[in-house]
Design a protein around this motif. Sequence first.
Motif, PDB file in Angstrom:
ATOM      1  N   THR A 179       4.105   0.602   2.151  1.00 39.47           N
ATOM      2  CA  THR A 179       3.731  -0.138   3.356  1.00 39.47           C
ATOM      3  C   THR A 179       3.413  -1.587   2.996  1.00 39.47           C
ATOM      4  O   THR A 179       2.678  -1.842   2.038  1.00 39.47           O
ATOM      5  CB  THR A 179       2.513   0.522   4.037  1.00 39.47           C
ATOM      6  OG1 THR A 179       2.895   1.823   4.484  1.00 39.47           O
ATOM      7  CG2 THR A 179       2.012  -0.296   5.214  1.00 39.47           C
TER       8      THR A 179
ATOM      9  N   PHE B 101       1.613  -2.979  10.212  1.00 39.03           N
ATOM     10  CA  PHE B 101       1.996  -2.304   8.969  1.00 39.03           C
ATOM     11  C   PHE B 101       3.474  -1.940   9.002  1.00 39.03           C
ATOM     12  O   PHE B 101       3.931  -1.229   9.907  1.00 39.03           O
ATOM     13  CB  PHE B 101       1.136  -1.054   8.749  1.00 39.03           C
ATOM     14  CG  PHE B 101      -0.332  -1.365   8.649  1.00 39.03           C
ATOM     15  CD1 PHE B 101      -0.898  -1.771   7.450  1.00 39.03           C
ATOM     16  CD2 PHE B 101      -1.149  -1.281   9.780  1.00 39.03           C
ATOM     17  CE1 PHE B 101      -2.252  -2.083   7.363  1.00 39.03           C
ATOM     18  CE2 PHE B 101      -2.500  -1.592   9.702  1.00 39.03           C
ATOM     19  CZ  PHE B 101      -3.050  -1.992   8.493  1.00 39.03           C
TER      20      PHE B 101
ATOM     21  N   GLN C 239       0.847  -1.195   0.000  1.00 39.79           N
ATOM     22  CA  GLN C 239       0.000   0.000   0.000  1.00 39.79           C
ATOM     23  C   GLN C 239       0.878   1.239   0.000  1.00 39.79           C
ATOM     24  O   GLN C 239       2.053   1.179   0.361  1.00 39.79           O
ATOM     25  CB  GLN C 239      -0.891   0.031   1.255  1.00 39.79           C
ATOM     26  CG  GLN C 239      -1.794  -1.168   1.429  1.00 39.79           C
ATOM     27  CD  GLN C 239      -2.539  -1.142   2.762  1.00 39.79           C
ATOM     28  OE1 GLN C 239      -2.310  -0.267   3.609  1.00 39.79           O
ATOM     29  NE2 GLN C 239      -3.422  -2.107   2.962  1.00 39.79           N
TER      30      GLN C 239
ATOM     31  N   VAL D 281       1.669  -4.983   4.459  1.00 38.63           N
ATOM     32  CA  VAL D 281       0.751  -5.475   5.506  1.00 38.63           C
ATOM     33  C   VAL D 281       1.318  -6.793   6.037  1.00 38.63           C
ATOM     34  O   VAL D 281       1.488  -7.752   5.282  1.00 38.63           O
ATOM     35  CB  VAL D 281      -0.668  -5.691   4.919  1.00 38.63           C
ATOM     36  CG1 VAL D 281      -1.624  -6.156   6.019  1.00 38.63           C
ATOM     37  CG2 VAL D 281      -1.182  -4.411   4.267  1.00 38.63           C
TER      38      VAL D 281
END
Length: 589
Positions: free
Chosen positions: A39, A80, A28, A41
């Motif tokens: 980022t 994250f 992300q 996850v």
Amino acid sequence: MDFIINATLKAVKSLYNIDIAASDVSLQETRKEFEGQVTIVTFPFTRFSKKSPEQTGNEIGAFLQAELTEVAAFNVIKGFLNISITDEYWKSQLYNTILPDSFAVFPSNGKKVMVEYSSPNTNKPLHLGHVRNNLLGFSVAEILAAAGYNVVKANLVNDRGIHICKSMLAWQKFGDGETPASSGIKGDHLVGKYYVIFDKEYKKQIEELKAAGQTEDDAKKNASLIKEAQEMLQKWEAGDPEVKALWKTMNGWVYAGFAETYKELGVSFDKFYYESHTYLLGKDIIDEGLQKGVFFRKPDNSVWIDLTADGLDEKLVLRSDGTSVYITQDLGTAQLKYNDFQMDDSIYVVGNEQDYHFKVLFLILQKLGKTWAKGLYHLSYGMVDLPSGKMKSREGTVVDADDLMQEMEETAKAQALAKGKVDSFSDEEKAHLFHIIGMGALKYFLLKVDPKKRLLFDPNESVELEGHTGPFIQYTHARLRSVLRKADTVDINKAKEYAALKAEERELIVILTQFPATIKQAAEAHSPALIANYVYEVAKNYNKFYHENQILQAEDQAAKQFRLQLSIASGKVINKAMSLLGIEVPERM
């Protein structure tokens, strides 16, 4: 960011001795309030690590930092893993990826797609609903072409039927030989005028018959005008030379008018289909379906298909007298289009009031065993509403496309003159600028909203220079072009001496790198809104960069040249993204 994904796969294998697929890694954009640009996850990896998401994130982050020179730092917030990429990487992206002409250019994917849009009737001019349809269809076609598809832009013109005969009959009775040339009225508006006259005179006859004692239903059937229109349609279908000649003449006026409107809108087509050529198609498909047992015949000789097992209903496909219904000709036209182009996909840009019709059409074609039917897609869009009293309308109910475009230009002109920014422009330059701002405002406002959503179009809001509008993006482009015009030299080698990036510079490069992925997503989703909202973010980020950093008066030559390169890259992306929406961007404004 494939290098991050690949290194993450390696990290999971090295740390937890598990092989995972690239699709298992979710990347992300890092949220604004945290450090980093990318980022990962980490929640899904806890089942391998048997550790908390935070601990798992820290282990993978440390592995990536040791493995990749591009990773400058990382931080973990709950599940994250936020990664900061080095300035060297982002500068390399600017010089080696974004600035070259190959950026956001996709090779051919070998697939052919037809986008059918506009679909006007030849008894009246185009209106606001057609405007959304045309802009949506054209933009989707441009986006698909940019994503590597071979695109055919098609227009199926509804040029026959009782509604066309109404205009023809009214012109015969009340026209006194009026033509676009003799009246100075644009052809499609002239024919539309007689459609309105027919309706007015027909209503008069209905009232007279009701006053004489007939019911409303009887009066509607017995009015002499509707009987004459029906008789004219029968003559047309029988090939009556006089009726056909009038039909060709009046349709010719309409096509000349449509051509002007299409040109003003900036849309085009590769292939025109006409209902007068296709309305008899489909009967062979009905025979084929009867033989295959897909259709069945009722005692009155009508032909049907039972779709109740599919959650739909029974659908008539041929009347008892052997004449076609809409679905019959749509089946035939779908086959004709495939025979002509053998496309992999076919997109129908049609309003959401036809959702059920297309479900039925596509399902019938699949049941008939048409393998190409899997590639059929209905791009369903919502209606366009207007704040009451905002726009003129010829008939008081429907906003005419030509009136709308003219009013948009006038609104753009009034705003530009009030700001006094165009005093140095020639009359010709002003006229062109008012046109592209007005059209940019209209197109952007209609395309920035997801096609499926109904939208409220406010002409005055759409031409604002501030806010989420086309003119704001156009003004940003004009601003950066002005900066580049004022630069004495542009030197990419000097730019490469620039060291540490400012936050606004980094953010701008990050968003520019996302352009190819955005084109791909917009093509897959058939949604110009993704491009529209992306280019707005680019413009917003450029303005932030422009306000926070000196460009021409930068602290040194390296900074100045770097910021000029960043301006060139931003201009290229804004220009191309807006062109995918059919919007022109000005050099100055």
